[in-house]
Motif scaffolding. Structure first.
Motif, mmCIF file in Angstrom:
data_model
loop_
_atom_site.group_PDB
_atom_site.id
_atom_site.type_symbol
_atom_site.label_atom_id
_atom_site.label_comp_id
_atom_site.label_asym_id
_atom_site.label_seq_id
_atom_site.Cartn_x
_atom_site.Cartn_y
_atom_site.Cartn_z
ATOM 1 N N GLN A 267 59.948 -24.678 -16.697
ATOM 2 C CA GLN A 267 59.119 -25.644 -15.990
ATOM 3 C C GLN A 267 58.453 -25.054 -14.750
ATOM 4 N N VAL A 268 58.876 -23.854 -14.357
ATOM 5 C CA VAL A 268 58.356 -23.225 -13.144
ATOM 6 C C VAL A 268 57.096 -22.432 -13.471
ATOM 7 N N ARG A 269 56.091 -22.667 -12.684
ATOM 8 C CA ARG A 269 54.790 -22.006 -12.878
ATOM 9 C C ARG A 269 54.716 -20.703 -12.085
ATOM 10 N N ARG A 270 55.252 -20.732 -10.865
ATOM 11 C CA ARG A 270 55.258 -19.558 -9.999
ATOM 12 C C ARG A 270 56.576 -19.493 -9.262
ATOM 13 N N VAL A 271 56.988 -18.303 -8.875
ATOM 14 C CA VAL A 271 58.244 -18.088 -8.152
ATOM 15 C C VAL A 271 57.911 -17.547 -6.767
ATOM 16 N N ASP A 272 58.408 -18.227 -5.728
ATOM 17 C CA ASP A 272 58.196 -17.723 -4.377
ATOM 18 C C ASP A 272 59.446 -17.007 -3.878
ATOM 19 N N ARG A 273 59.404 -16.510 -2.645
ATOM 20 C CA ARG A 273 60.512 -15.723 -2.098
ATOM 21 C C ARG A 273 61.799 -16.535 -2.013
ATOM 22 N N THR A 274 61.681 -17.793 -1.591
ATOM 23 C CA THR A 274 62.875 -18.634 -1.469
ATOM 24 C C THR A 274 63.537 -18.846 -2.821
ATOM 25 N N LEU A 275 62.740 -19.061 -3.844
ATOM 26 C CA LEU A 275 63.300 -19.254 -5.177
ATOM 27 C C LEU A 275 63.984 -17.983 -5.675
ATOM 28 N N LEU A 276 63.415 -16.827 -5.326
ATOM 29 C CA LEU A 276 64.064 -15.557 -5.667
ATOM 30 C C LEU A 276 65.427 -15.442 -5.010
ATOM 31 N N LEU A 277 65.502 -15.796 -3.720
ATOM 32 C CA LEU A 277 66.767 -15.696 -2.995
ATOM 33 C C LEU A 277 67.789 -16.688 -3.532
ATOM 34 N N LEU A 278 67.338 -17.898 -3.858
ATOM 35 C CA LEU A 278 68.247 -18.877 -4.453
ATOM 36 C C LEU A 278 68.777 -18.375 -5.793
ATOM 37 N N ASN A 279 67.911 -17.725 -6.555
ATOM 38 C CA ASN A 279 68.337 -17.201 -7.850
ATOM 39 C C ASN A 279 69.372 -16.090 -7.686
ATOM 40 N N LEU A 280 69.198 -15.242 -6.676
ATOM 41 C CA LEU A 280 70.186 -14.202 -6.411
ATOM 42 C C LEU A 280 71.535 -14.814 -6.029
#
Length: 227
Positions: A93-106
């Motif tokens: 459902q995600v169109r783009r990934v920002d820095r915060t989403l990257l950190l949350l994923n880590l």
């Protein structure tokens, strides 16, 4: 106007700003590929704590001795599998990934990779005198792992431009549903002092609930190919 509509409208306005700064965003595919590898390794490591019967030990007796480790392995493997499925559905459902989403994923991957430790601890102590502590440790670890999906949806609700337009109207509901995992595993931790085995059983019931497709932390939204 519903709760979801202001967020969808905000996403439409934010789309214009995002398109003006394309380098600030990362395609979800790279994040998913890295995440798949970490999850696969974590799921594989779970079985290493289950000891095979020794050559001088009866097979069924040896396996029966490992029933605690096998039960913890089975529940944990399915939990990691469900996390992978929900992660896939969410980023579908995600169109783009920002820095915060990257950190949350880590952060999510760190807790997923950590799960073999509480799983081994519970398997080794489920029949021992310190079973309560092991069950609490296990349940809290599961709550931490599942809690990241709530953080994902919280961030996506605040930044709907990161979602496909078709998914924006359901993000608030997905955020609410994502609370079931961490709340359920915290309840399992509270049950542990009375019954460590009951605590593991409650975790197993949560797994069955999610397998049935009800209240999934990241239910799939159908995205049109051109969306």
């Amino acid at each position: 106007m519903t709760e979801d509509q202001p967020e969808a409208m905000a996403g439409e306005h934010a789309d214009e700003q995002a398109e003006a700064h394309p380098k600030e965003h990362i395609a979800p595919g790279r994040l998913q590929a890295f995440s798949d590898g970490v999850v696969a390794i974590a799921a594989t490591l779970l079985i290493l704590e289950v000891k095979a019967p020794a050559s001088d030990e009866p097979v069924w007796a040896g396996l029966r001795h490992e029933w605690g480790a096998l039960a913890a392995y089975a529940v944990s493997f399915v939990i990691i599998g469900l996390a992978w499925i929900h992660h896939h559905n969410l980023f579908h459902q995600v169109r783009r990934v920002d820095r915060t989403l990257l950190l949350l994923n880590l952060g999510m991957l760190a807790t997923i990779a950590f799960l073999p430790l509480p799983t081994a601890t519970l398997g080794n102590h489920l029949r021992g005198h310190d079973a309560t502590a092991a069950a609490v440790f296990y349940s809290l670890s599961m709550a931490a792992a599942s809690g990241w999906f709530t953080l994902f949806w919280q961030h996506l609700c605040r930044h709907p431009e990161l979602l496909h337009p078709a998914a924006r109207g359901q993000s608030a509901a997905a955020r609410r549903q994502s609370l079931l995992g961490p709340v359920g595993y915290l309840a399992a931790a509270l049950v542990a002092p009375a019954s460590p085995l009951g605590s593991l059983g409650l975790s197993a019931l949560l797994v069955l609930y999610f397998l049935a497709g009800r209240g999934a932390p990241a239910g799939r939204v159908r995205i049109r190919s051109g969306g």
